[in-house]
Design a protein around this motif. Structure first.
Motif, short mmCIF file in Angstrom:
data_model
loop_
_atom_site.label_atom_id
_atom_site.label_comp_id
_atom_site.label_asym_id
_atom_site.label_seq_id
_atom_site.Cartn_x
_atom_site.Cartn_y
_atom_site.Cartn_z
N GLN A 188 0.82 -1.21 0.00
CA GLN A 188 0.00 0.00 0.00
C GLN A 188 0.86 1.26 0.00
N ILE A 189 0.35 2.28 -0.68
CA ILE A 189 0.94 3.62 -0.65
C ILE A 189 -0.05 4.50 0.08
N ILE A 190 0.30 4.87 1.30
CA ILE A 190 -0.64 5.53 2.20
C ILE A 190 -0.27 7.00 2.32
N TYR A 191 -1.21 7.85 1.94
CA TYR A 191 -0.99 9.30 1.92
C TYR A 191 -1.35 9.90 3.27
N VAL A 192 -0.37 10.53 3.90
CA VAL A 192 -0.61 11.25 5.15
C VAL A 192 -0.32 12.71 4.84
N ASP A 193 -1.34 13.41 4.34
CA ASP A 193 -1.09 14.73 3.74
C ASP A 193 -2.24 15.72 3.88
N GLY A 194 -3.18 15.42 4.77
CA GLY A 194 -4.30 16.33 4.96
C GLY A 194 -5.15 16.51 3.72
N GLY A 195 -5.12 15.51 2.82
CA GLY A 195 -5.91 15.58 1.60
C GLY A 195 -5.27 16.37 0.48
N TYR A 196 -4.03 16.78 0.65
CA TYR A 196 -3.36 17.66 -0.31
C TYR A 196 -3.31 17.07 -1.72
N THR A 197 -3.00 15.79 -1.82
CA THR A 197 -2.72 15.21 -3.12
C THR A 197 -3.99 14.89 -3.92
#
Length: 260
Positions: A244-253
């Motif tokens: 998995q590629i898990i985005y921890v970015d506040g929804g930025y991407t």
């Protein structure tokens, strides 16, 4: 939540600064043993001493990770000192601004050496020991791998490759129950980021502009938030999560641009 990391051994590359330091401290706070690997001995020792002073367990190995033989030495150090490896956190790297126009073939290759080669080399040398512990690998990626940025071909190529290798390794290591995942940050407030902002003509204005584009709470992600996700993935509390590629970015991407 008990993450069951007690006395397990984790190697953190670039574990003395920024996101890496937050990961090192979070592992130690959960009872794990941290081996910090990076090129700056003073920084390595400082974070190891800080962890030990707080009651945690840590050691360090000073290494230039771009050299394959040094990556092998990092793994040997951890095994000789602790007898096992339970996890590898590939984090070290730098957005070095090697672009298509402003770079060169030589600089592009050097950027790959700095930002990608040690991910493979360390994993290669660690796998025999991860098999024994059914350990796992967490790679730290970057939004640049999926959004582009401009003027950073080497770093973008490296981080794109990290995403691909995460899924490739997850498949290859399935027979050994070794899990492989990537945590992908976007805008994270670290000392390196702060130094970069200060180099710009209007740093406060630029920072406000960046923050305004982060959907969740209009703030930057903290290094500790990246660390929390990383350490959760290292733990058996995420025992069926791999590739998995898990985005921890506040929804930025990914969230709708109208939110920005």
């Amino acid at each position: 939540m008990n993450l069951n990391l007690g006395n397990k051994v984790f190697i953190v590359t670039g574990g003395a600064k920024g996101i890496g330091a937050a990961i090192s401290k979070t592992i130690a706070a959960e009872g794990g043993i941290v081996v910090i690997a990076g090129r700056n001995k003073t920084d390595n020792q400082a974070i190891a001493d800080e962890i030990i002073k707080a009651g945690g367990k840590a050691s360090y190995f000073t290494a230039e990770l771009a050299a394959p033989e040094t990556c092998s030495e990092v793994i040997d150090f951890a095994v000789e000192k602790y007898g096992r490896i339970d996890g590898l956190i590939n984090n070290a790297g730098i957005n070095d601004g090697v672009g298509l126009e402003k770079g060169s073939p030589e600089k592009f290759f050097q950027s790959l050496q700095k930002n990608l080669s040690h991910y493979y080399n360390l994993a290669h040398f660690a796998v025999p020991y991860l098999k024994k512990t059914k350990g796992n690998i967490v790679n730290i990626g970057s939004k640049v791998s999926v959004t582009g940025q401009g003027n950073t071909s080497g770093y973008a190529a490296s981080k794109g490759a990290v995403n691909a290798l995460t899924r490739e390794w997850a498949v290859e290591l399935l027979p050994y129950s070794i899990r492989v995942n990537t945590v992908l940050p976007a805008e994270v407030w670290t000392p390196l980021y702060e130094n970069w902002i200060k180099t710009l003509p209007n740093p406060e204005e630029k920072l406000a502009q960046i923050v305004s584009k982060i959907p969740l709470e209009k703030r930057m992600t903290t290094a500790e938030e990246i660390a929390d996700m990383t350490v959760f993935l290292l733990s058996n509390r995420s025992s069926h999560t791999t590739g998995q590629i898990i985005y921890v970015d506040g929804g930025y991407t990914h969230l709708d641009r109208s939110l920005q």
